[in-house]
Design a protein around this motif. Structure first.
Motif, PDB file in Angstrom:
ATOM      1  N   UNK A 155       0.827  -1.207   0.000  1.00 25.85           N
ATOM      2  CA  UNK A 155       0.000   0.000   0.000  1.00 25.85           C
ATOM      3  C   UNK A 155       0.863   1.259   0.000  1.00 25.85           C
ATOM      4  N   UNK A 156       1.926   1.263   0.809  1.00 27.83           N
ATOM      5  CA  UNK A 156       2.774   2.436   0.914  1.00 27.83           C
ATOM      6  C   UNK A 156       3.498   2.731  -0.395  1.00 27.83           C
ATOM      7  N   UNK A 157       4.097   1.703  -1.008  1.00 32.59           N
ATOM      8  CA  UNK A 157       4.799   1.915  -2.267  1.00 32.59           C
ATOM      9  C   UNK A 157       3.834   2.348  -3.372  1.00 32.59           C
ATOM     10  N   UNK A 158       2.649   1.769  -3.380  1.00 38.00           N
ATOM     11  CA  UNK A 158       1.657   2.139  -4.377  1.00 38.00           C
ATOM     12  C   UNK A 158       1.232   3.597  -4.205  1.00 38.00           C
ATOM     13  N   UNK A 159       1.063   4.012  -2.957  1.00 41.99           N
ATOM     14  CA  UNK A 159       0.646   5.383  -2.660  1.00 41.99           C
ATOM     15  C   UNK A 159       1.725   6.386  -3.054  1.00 41.99           C
ATOM     16  N   UNK A 160       2.975   6.083  -2.721  1.00 43.50           N
ATOM     17  CA  UNK A 160       4.079   6.953  -3.125  1.00 43.50           C
ATOM     18  C   UNK A 160       4.139   7.049  -4.654  1.00 43.50           C
ATOM     19  N   UNK A 161       3.950   5.915  -5.304  1.00 46.48           N
ATOM     20  CA  UNK A 161       3.991   5.874  -6.763  1.00 46.48           C
ATOM     21  C   UNK A 161       2.953   6.768  -7.412  1.00 46.48           C
ATOM     22  N   UNK A 162       1.716   6.728  -6.920  1.00 45.92           N
ATOM     23  CA  UNK A 162       0.680   7.549  -7.559  1.00 45.92           C
ATOM     24  C   UNK A 162       0.935   9.032  -7.339  1.00 45.92           C
ATOM     25  N   UNK A 163       1.500   9.385  -6.183  1.00 45.71           N
ATOM     26  CA  UNK A 163       1.818  10.789  -5.946  1.00 45.71           C
ATOM     27  C   UNK A 163       2.867  11.302  -6.919  1.00 45.71           C
ATOM     28  N   UNK A 164       3.928  10.524  -7.079  1.00 49.26           N
ATOM     29  CA  UNK A 164       5.018  10.925  -7.970  1.00 49.26           C
ATOM     30  C   UNK A 164       4.577  10.941  -9.432  1.00 49.26           C
ATOM     31  N   UNK A 165       3.871   9.901  -9.853  1.00 49.98           N
ATOM     32  CA  UNK A 165       3.516   9.775 -11.269  1.00 49.98           C
ATOM     33  C   UNK A 165       2.404  10.724 -11.695  1.00 49.98           C
ATOM     34  N   UNK A 166       1.525  11.093 -10.775  1.00 49.06           N
ATOM     35  CA  UNK A 166       0.496  12.080 -11.123  1.00 49.06           C
ATOM     36  C   UNK A 166       1.140  13.382 -11.566  1.00 49.06           C
ATOM     37  N   UNK A 167       2.103  13.829 -10.799  1.00 48.09           N
ATOM     38  CA  UNK A 167       2.743  15.101 -11.120  1.00 48.09           C
ATOM     39  C   UNK A 167       3.629  15.006 -12.361  1.00 48.09           C
ATOM     40  N   UNK A 168       4.215  13.850 -12.592  1.00 49.00           N
ATOM     41  CA  UNK A 168       4.974  13.673 -13.824  1.00 49.00           C
ATOM     42  C   UNK A 168       4.069  13.769 -15.046  1.00 49.00           C
ATOM     43  N   UNK A 169       2.887  13.163 -14.947  1.00 43.22           N
ATOM     44  CA  UNK A 169       1.937  13.241 -16.055  1.00 43.22           C
ATOM     45  C   UNK A 169       1.466  14.663 -16.297  1.00 43.22           C
ATOM     46  N   UNK A 170       1.232  15.395 -15.220  1.00 35.44           N
ATOM     47  CA  UNK A 170       0.820  16.792 -15.350  1.00 35.44           C
ATOM     48  C   UNK A 170       1.931  17.606 -16.022  1.00 35.44           C
ATOM     49  N   UNK A 171       3.165  17.370 -15.621  1.00 33.77           N
ATOM     50  CA  UNK A 171       4.298  18.080 -16.222  1.00 33.77           C
ATOM     51  C   UNK A 171       4.404  17.788 -17.714  1.00 33.77           C
ATOM     52  N   UNK A 172       4.176  16.523 -18.095  1.00 39.48           N
ATOM     53  CA  UNK A 172       4.208  16.158 -19.515  1.00 39.48           C
ATOM     54  C   UNK A 172       3.105  16.887 -20.285  1.00 39.48           C
ATOM     55  N   UNK A 173       1.926  16.993 -19.667  1.00 40.93           N
ATOM     56  CA  UNK A 173       0.829  17.703 -20.307  1.00 40.93           C
ATOM     57  C   UNK A 173       1.136  19.170 -20.512  1.00 40.93           C
ATOM     58  N   UNK A 174       1.798  19.776 -19.521  1.00 38.34           N
ATOM     59  CA  UNK A 174       2.159  21.191 -19.628  1.00 38.34           C
ATOM     60  C   UNK A 174       3.165  21.427 -20.743  1.00 38.34           C
ATOM     61  N   UNK A 175       4.059  20.463 -20.970  1.00 40.09           N
ATOM     62  CA  UNK A 175       5.076  20.641 -22.012  1.00 40.09           C
ATOM     63  C   UNK A 175       4.473  20.639 -23.416  1.00 40.09           C
ATOM     64  N   UNK A 182       1.399  21.940 -23.882  1.00 42.53           N
ATOM     65  CA  UNK A 182       0.417  23.038 -23.831  1.00 42.53           C
ATOM     66  C   UNK A 182      -1.025  22.567 -23.711  1.00 42.53           C
ATOM     67  N   UNK A 183      -1.257  21.516 -22.936  1.00 47.94           N
ATOM     68  CA  UNK A 183      -2.629  21.081 -22.676  1.00 47.94           C
ATOM     69  C   UNK A 183      -3.272  21.970 -21.612  1.00 47.94           C
ATOM     70  N   UNK A 184      -4.593  22.047 -21.643  1.00 46.52           N
ATOM     71  CA  UNK A 184      -5.333  22.771 -20.619  1.00 46.52           C
ATOM     72  C   UNK A 184      -5.150  22.081 -19.265  1.00 46.52           C
ATOM     73  N   UNK A 185      -5.278  22.815 -18.157  1.00 42.73           N
ATOM     74  CA  UNK A 185      -5.106  22.213 -16.831  1.00 42.73           C
ATOM     75  C   UNK A 185      -5.953  20.961 -16.612  1.00 42.73           C
ATOM     76  N   UNK A 186      -7.211  20.966 -17.048  1.00 43.15           N
ATOM     77  CA  UNK A 186      -8.066  19.798 -16.831  1.00 43.15           C
ATOM     78  C   UNK A 186      -7.529  18.592 -17.584  1.00 43.15           C
ATOM     79  N   UNK A 187      -6.974  18.810 -18.780  1.00 39.43           N
ATOM     80  CA  UNK A 187      -6.386  17.716 -19.544  1.00 39.43           C
ATOM     81  C   UNK A 187      -5.087  17.237 -18.900  1.00 39.43           C
ATOM     82  N   UNK A 188      -4.326  18.173 -18.339  1.00 42.74           N
ATOM     83  CA  UNK A 188      -3.098  17.800 -17.634  1.00 42.74           C
ATOM     84  C   UNK A 188      -3.405  16.917 -16.426  1.00 42.74           C
ATOM     85  N   UNK A 189      -4.468  17.272 -15.698  1.00 43.11           N
ATOM     86  CA  UNK A 189      -4.861  16.469 -14.527  1.00 43.11           C
ATOM     87  C   UNK A 189      -5.302  15.080 -14.962  1.00 43.11           C
ATOM     88  N   UNK A 190      -6.059  15.015 -16.061  1.00 41.24           N
ATOM     89  CA  UNK A 190      -6.468  13.703 -16.589  1.00 41.24           C
ATOM     90  C   UNK A 190      -5.252  12.885 -17.003  1.00 41.24           C
TER      91      UNK A 190
END
Length: 205
Positions: free
Chosen positions: A90-110, A112-120
């Protein structure tokens, strides 16, 4: 370097969670590696395909395969010690989702996706490696279970990030704060028994 380090840490966290699930299912070494691999890179692979970033990252950067292989060897060697920790998976999975969510958002920003698309995109990056892992291991994916706060934590963290960047603080601090919000939200949700509303009413246990 900062984002690369976050990516490697997320890959390690998800790879270890994949190993632990595979070992619970008594898979052989090849099966353990495959489950670990798809857990670590499945969400990122789907993310890169959606934004046209091909070949996908792990094909262009062999270090990811090396890191996953190292995590598999480490987890197999120290499996007994890891299993004695009650909430290790559970702990490793939780750490993983925190790190990877923000990586995906960063990729979306690069791109030029809208914030809602970056979150998705961040939610897909964080969750779909686990979805593939659970499906291959004949489990209902955690993201779809009625008693789990999972994708909701990713979405909340993503929203928090876009709110925080509006404030006069360094973007790196907003990034780290959003990761912590995701991790803490999921930890508290499990500890306090929080979940999304159950539309099915009471069910027999």
């Amino acid at each position: 370097m900062f984002y690369f380090l976050i990516d490697i840490l997320g890959t390690i966290a998800f790879a270890i969670s994949g190993v632990l699930v595979a070992m619970d299912k008594k898979l052989d070494l090849f099966g353990i590696f495959i489950i670990s691999f798809v857990t670590a890179v499945g969400g990122g692979t789907l993310r890169d395909m959606l934004i046209g970033n091909t070949p996908v990252l792990w094909m262009r950067e062999p270090i990811y395969i090396t890191v996953i292989a190292g995590a598999v060897v480490f987890s197999v060697i120290f499996a007994r010690h890891l299993k004695h920790l009650r909430r290790t998976l559970f702990l490793f999975d939780t750490i993983g989702i925190g790190l990877f969510t923000m990586l995906g958002i960063e990729k979306g920003l690069t791109v030029d996706l809208l914030p809602v698309m970056c979150i998705a995109l961040g939610t897909i990056t964080a969750c779909f490696g686990g979805v593939i892992r659970d499906m291959l291991c004949n489990e209902i994916p955690v993201i779809f279970r009625t008693k789990e706060i999972y994708a909701t934590a990713c979405i909340l963290g993503g929203i928090s990030y876009f709110v925080l960047v509006l404030l006069p603080i360094d973007g790196a601090y907003a990034y780290i704060a959003a990761i912590l919000i995701i991790i803490i939200t999921r930890l508290l949700a499990v500890k306090l028994g929080l979940a999304l509303p159950n539309i099915y009413g009471k069910t027999d246990s």
